[in-house]
Write an enzyme that holds these catalytic residues in place. Sequence first.
Site, PDB file in Angstrom:
ATOM      1  CG  ASN A 244      -1.450   1.342   1.586  1.00 44.66           C
ATOM      2  OD1 ASN A 244      -2.437   1.805   1.015  1.00 44.66           O
ATOM      3  ND2 ASN A 244      -0.785   2.038   2.510  1.00 44.66           N
TER       4      ASN A 244
ATOM      5  CE1 TYR B  63       0.403   7.279  -7.058  1.00 48.18           C
ATOM      6  CE2 TYR B  63      -1.353   7.909  -8.560  1.00 48.18           C
ATOM      7  CZ  TYR B  63      -0.939   7.336  -7.372  1.00 48.18           C
ATOM      8  OH  TYR B  63      -1.868   6.807  -6.507  1.00 48.18           O
TER       9      TYR B  63
ATOM     10  CE  LYS C 247       0.085   3.721  -6.934  1.00 48.70           C
ATOM     11  NZ  LYS C 247       0.255   2.837  -5.758  1.00 48.70           N
TER      12      LYS C 247
ATOM     13  CB  THR D 106      -5.089   9.980   2.400  1.00 50.87           C
ATOM     14  OG1 THR D 106      -4.717  10.176   1.025  1.00 50.87           O
ATOM     15  CG2 THR D 106      -6.009   8.789   2.521  1.00 50.87           C
TER      16      THR D 106
HETATM   17  N1  LIG Z   1      -5.399   9.028  -1.733  1.00 49.39           N
HETATM   18  C1  LIG Z   1      -5.919   8.727  -2.918  1.00 49.39           C
HETATM   19  O1  LIG Z   1      -6.848   9.408  -3.422  1.00 49.39           O
HETATM   20  C2  LIG Z   1      -5.427   7.518  -3.670  1.00 49.39           C
HETATM   21  C3  LIG Z   1      -6.029   7.226  -4.907  1.00 49.39           C
HETATM   22  C4  LIG Z   1      -5.614   6.102  -5.623  1.00 49.39           C
HETATM   23  C5  LIG Z   1      -4.585   5.310  -5.102  1.00 49.39           C
HETATM   24  N2  LIG Z   1      -4.011   5.626  -3.895  1.00 49.39           N
HETATM   25  C6  LIG Z   1      -2.940   4.735  -3.403  1.00 49.39           C
HETATM   26  O2  LIG Z   1      -3.267   4.300  -2.090  1.00 49.39           O
HETATM   27  C7  LIG Z   1      -2.058   4.029  -1.361  1.00 49.39           C
HETATM   28  C8  LIG Z   1      -2.120   4.738  -0.007  1.00 49.39           C
HETATM   29  O3  LIG Z   1      -2.204   6.137  -0.246  1.00 49.39           O
HETATM   30  P1  LIG Z   1      -2.686   7.179   0.862  1.00 49.39           P
HETATM   31  O4  LIG Z   1      -3.563   8.128   0.172  1.00 49.39           O
HETATM   32  O5  LIG Z   1      -3.156   6.462   2.077  1.00 49.39           O
HETATM   33  O6  LIG Z   1      -1.289   7.930   1.138  1.00 49.39           O
HETATM   34  P2  LIG Z   1      -0.749   8.715   2.410  1.00 49.39           P
HETATM   35  O7  LIG Z   1      -1.849   9.114   3.311  1.00 49.39           O
HETATM   36  O8  LIG Z   1       0.153   9.748   1.852  1.00 49.39           O
HETATM   37  O9  LIG Z   1       0.116   7.601   3.172  1.00 49.39           O
HETATM   38  C9  LIG Z   1       1.231   7.042   2.545  1.00 49.39           C
HETATM   39  C10 LIG Z   1       1.770   5.899   3.380  1.00 49.39           C
HETATM   40  O10 LIG Z   1       2.923   5.388   2.676  1.00 49.39           O
HETATM   41  C11 LIG Z   1       4.027   5.385   3.556  1.00 49.39           C
HETATM   42  N3  LIG Z   1       5.256   5.743   2.873  1.00 49.39           N
HETATM   43  C12 LIG Z   1       5.469   6.794   2.032  1.00 49.39           C
HETATM   44  N4  LIG Z   1       6.777   6.861   1.714  1.00 49.39           N
HETATM   45  C13 LIG Z   1       7.388   5.836   2.352  1.00 49.39           C
HETATM   46  C14 LIG Z   1       8.727   5.406   2.443  1.00 49.39           C
HETATM   47  N5  LIG Z   1       9.729   6.044   1.802  1.00 49.39           N
HETATM   48  N6  LIG Z   1       9.007   4.309   3.192  1.00 49.39           N
HETATM   49  C15 LIG Z   1       8.018   3.675   3.866  1.00 49.39           C
HETATM   50  N7  LIG Z   1       6.735   4.036   3.834  1.00 49.39           N
HETATM   51  C16 LIG Z   1       6.426   5.117   3.080  1.00 49.39           C
HETATM   52  C17 LIG Z   1       3.710   6.429   4.623  1.00 49.39           C
HETATM   53  O11 LIG Z   1       4.352   6.067   5.849  1.00 49.39           O
HETATM   54  P3  LIG Z   1       5.530   6.919   6.553  1.00 49.39           P
HETATM   55  O12 LIG Z   1       5.428   8.335   6.084  1.00 49.39           O
HETATM   56  O13 LIG Z   1       5.296   6.733   8.016  1.00 49.39           O
HETATM   57  O14 LIG Z   1       6.794   6.239   6.103  1.00 49.39           O
HETATM   58  C18 LIG Z   1       2.202   6.318   4.763  1.00 49.39           C
HETATM   59  O15 LIG Z   1       1.861   5.353   5.711  1.00 49.39           O
HETATM   60  C19 LIG Z   1      -0.916   4.493  -2.251  1.00 49.39           C
HETATM   61  O16 LIG Z   1      -0.349   3.377  -2.910  1.00 49.39           O
HETATM   62  C20 LIG Z   1      -1.592   5.409  -3.250  1.00 49.39           C
HETATM   63  O17 LIG Z   1      -0.888   5.484  -4.471  1.00 49.39           O
HETATM   64  C21 LIG Z   1      -4.393   6.703  -3.177  1.00 49.39           C
END
Ligand SMILES: NC(=O)c1ccc[n+]([C@@H]2O[C@H](COP(=O)([O-])OP(=O)(O)OC[C@H]3O[C@@H](n4cnc5c(N)ncnc54)[C@H](OP(=O)(O)O)[C@@H]3O)[C@@H](O)[C@H]2O)c1
Length: 253
Positions: free
Chosen positions: A87, A154, A158, A189
Amino acid sequence: MQYAIVTGSSRGLGEAIAEQMIEKNVNIIAVSRSENEKLKKKAEERKVDYFHVSCDLSDSSQLDEGLDRIMDIAFNEDTHYVYLVNNAGVIEPIDTIGNLDADAVQKHIQVNLTAPVLIINRLIKEANQKEIRTFVINITSGAAERSVHGWSTYSTTKAAINRFTETLALEQEGNGHKVLAYSPGVIDTDMQGEIRSSSAEQFAEVDKFKQLKEEGKLRSPEEVAAVLMDLINQPDDIENGKVYKLYDLVEKQ
Ligand SMILES: NC(=O)c1ccc[n+]([C@@H]2O[C@H](COP(=O)([O-])OP(=O)(O)OC[C@H]3O[C@@H](n4cnc5c(N)ncnc54)[C@H](OP(=O)(O)O)[C@@H]3O)[C@@H](O)[C@H]2O)c1
């Protein structure tokens, strides 16, 4: 015993997935740079094991060390099933090609693509040696299927993870593993906050994303995680290698 390795569990979608895995009494191996005290507490209350592997997935030596620790915990003599939820993800750099920051591009590819590929590679090796079944879930995005101005890196990572998911399913056919990619739609988020803070020069669709937030059209991480949990709770119905889209799944409900 069942384990769920959840990367990026410190916040956002990963936190909600880990929480709902705990509610399913699955032991958690949380992988991120920062610790999540709420998850730790919830696991204690539910008497579920919780391990935090502190790891910067953009750093290849930390990833190597983290992988050893993750596999040691996940594959012990009492293990009978392992979930892996890839994730963790980043959206930056948001910019047009020609203006991309080289360091941000390398980190992006390492977190969004190299790390999930290498984690799956180790997982499948260990699982097949020990004859343990796994369920691999790769979090993808609708951006994998369309070109978005400002999101070249991105969309590319993906799209690549979708292809890797299909290839894994093809190669592991008959070995009892489940594998899918999950496209979660727009979620409220930190990542969406980063998207909204871009300029229109960097990201032409920025106003559309600001409007989605203003109109309350972003789903909560809990709702998006619950749709995924409903899906994986019916493993016999899973088509291995498929990209499951939240929008299709909620329409069926
Ligand atoms: N938000 C959306 O609208 C959306 C839409 C489609 C897909 N997604 C996908 O859903 C997934 C989760 O996204 P989210 O929106 O929940 O993002 P988020 O709130 O920004 O959280 C990102 C997570 O990834 C971890 N992360 C980032 N860089 C990292 C690193 N260098 N090492 C280890 N962990 C890392 C962060 O943990 P730490 O900072 O604690 O390391 C955090 O727990 C992603 O794959 C994203 O592409 C999101």
